[in-house]
Design a protein around this motif. Sequence first.
Motif, mmCIF file in Angstrom:
data_model
loop_
_atom_site.group_PDB
_atom_site.id
_atom_site.type_symbol
_atom_site.label_atom_id
_atom_site.label_comp_id
_atom_site.label_asym_id
_atom_site.label_seq_id
_atom_site.Cartn_x
_atom_site.Cartn_y
_atom_site.Cartn_z
ATOM 1 N N GLY A 64 -32.309 16.979 13.064
ATOM 2 C CA GLY A 64 -33.551 16.268 13.309
ATOM 3 C C GLY A 64 -33.475 15.277 14.450
ATOM 4 N N ILE A 67 -34.016 17.782 17.801
ATOM 5 C CA ILE A 67 -35.217 18.571 18.040
ATOM 6 C C ILE A 67 -36.216 17.824 18.914
ATOM 7 N N ARG A 157 -35.323 14.256 10.156
ATOM 8 C CA ARG A 157 -36.393 15.191 10.498
ATOM 9 C C ARG A 157 -37.771 14.572 10.311
ATOM 10 N N VAL A 160 -39.277 12.535 13.623
ATOM 11 C CA VAL A 160 -39.331 13.282 14.876
ATOM 12 C C VAL A 160 -40.241 12.618 15.903
ATOM 13 N N SER A 164 -38.691 11.265 19.386
ATOM 14 C CA SER A 164 -39.211 11.902 20.598
ATOM 15 C C SER A 164 -39.766 10.864 21.566
ATOM 16 N N ARG A 235 -38.042 24.125 15.171
ATOM 17 C CA ARG A 235 -38.467 23.088 14.235
ATOM 18 C C ARG A 235 -39.006 23.706 12.941
ATOM 19 N N TRP A 236 -39.886 24.704 13.060
ATOM 20 C CA TRP A 236 -40.430 25.359 11.863
ATOM 21 C C TRP A 236 -39.310 25.936 11.013
ATOM 22 N N GLN A 239 -37.484 23.164 9.211
ATOM 23 C CA GLN A 239 -38.290 22.534 8.177
ATOM 24 C C GLN A 239 -38.399 23.412 6.929
ATOM 25 N N VAL A 324 -46.103 21.317 15.614
ATOM 26 C CA VAL A 324 -45.110 20.651 14.758
ATOM 27 C C VAL A 324 -45.770 20.162 13.475
ATOM 28 N N ASP A 328 -44.826 21.337 9.705
ATOM 29 C CA ASP A 328 -44.328 20.364 8.732
ATOM 30 C C ASP A 328 -45.125 20.441 7.432
#
Length: 360
Positions: A64, A67, A157, A160, A164, A235-236, A239, A324, A328
């Motif tokens: 996490g 990403i 995660r 994020v 970011s 990411r998917w 998750q 995203v 999520d």
Amino acid sequence: MDLGPARVAEIDASGMLAQVAGLAAQLREGYADARAQLAERIVGPSSVAPRDQPDGLVVCGMGGSAIGADLVLACLPAITVPAAVVRGYDLPEWVGPRTLVIAVSYSGETEETLACATRAGARGCAPACIASGGSLAALAEAEGLPWVRVPGGGQPRAAVGRLSMALLAALEAARLTGRHDEEVAQAAAQLEADDALLAPGRPDTDNAAKRLARTLEQRLVVVYGAGPTVPVARRWKGQVNENAKAPAFFNELPELDHNEIMGWTSLPHVASSAVALFLTDVAAGERLGRRADLTAREYERLGVTSEVIAARGSSRLARLFSLVQLGDYVSCYLALLYGMDPTPVDAIEAFKAGLSDPAG
């Protein structure tokens, strides 16, 4: 099975869905907070960067904490220096004193990232750091390195947005990109609007995330990206692994059309148990968009349930983070369908404990 607020209250004991709903605030507040911290901790706008303009960029992180780097770099195609995301212990051989190295560890204790930060110093770099505390923050304070503190106490995660935006602010301070106030504001506004369409109180019949989670239930999940959506596909996948505690895999176009597509041709019972999701964005270009459509059509012919999901928004930042957000929510609703609290990652924690045990 109902996926409304009552089910959330019953299963989501640690509040992961509430954190998913806070993504817009993470972008808005994280960007402003990181820029303010860097302004206080560095002397002048170029102090994050090497003395001369950086000749390369390396972001070090895991899971996490990594990403966000993939997502931010996908949003910044105009960066003119070589850029890499390192998930491991070692830096590329080309890293030298003029390379901008940024070490990202939500906990501040990720051993791979700490190793990279130490090795960056040995190469003559002064790495910038992003952490909630821990050993990475201590290193930054002891060495006088520029760093951004993000709020701690959760799962990496789930941070994020903060991670970011801290990275984006650091790249701005290093003069590798311009200001992004408008794009961040637009993205946050879109996420807030879309959140109402994806929230637990929204009925299944009018909730894209709930509908998709039900499609994925008891199925093998494969997520494909193309161009800027490749990090979103990663990411998917992560998750679904961590929130729903279920197997999931990702790959990218056009590469999969040269190999993976053949893997669905000889085991029909596997193909029929899978769902393939193709994440697309207009910035990928017409050719990749056509590949996604044609590949999805071929997968359907081979017995794989397939769906193309297009990003929405006025900028790359808005479009990628809208995907995203959707992923999520989907992963959390899938967790509820499996009766799993999305937050705990017991297998990961057990592995880390074993890794740190000298007798293990």
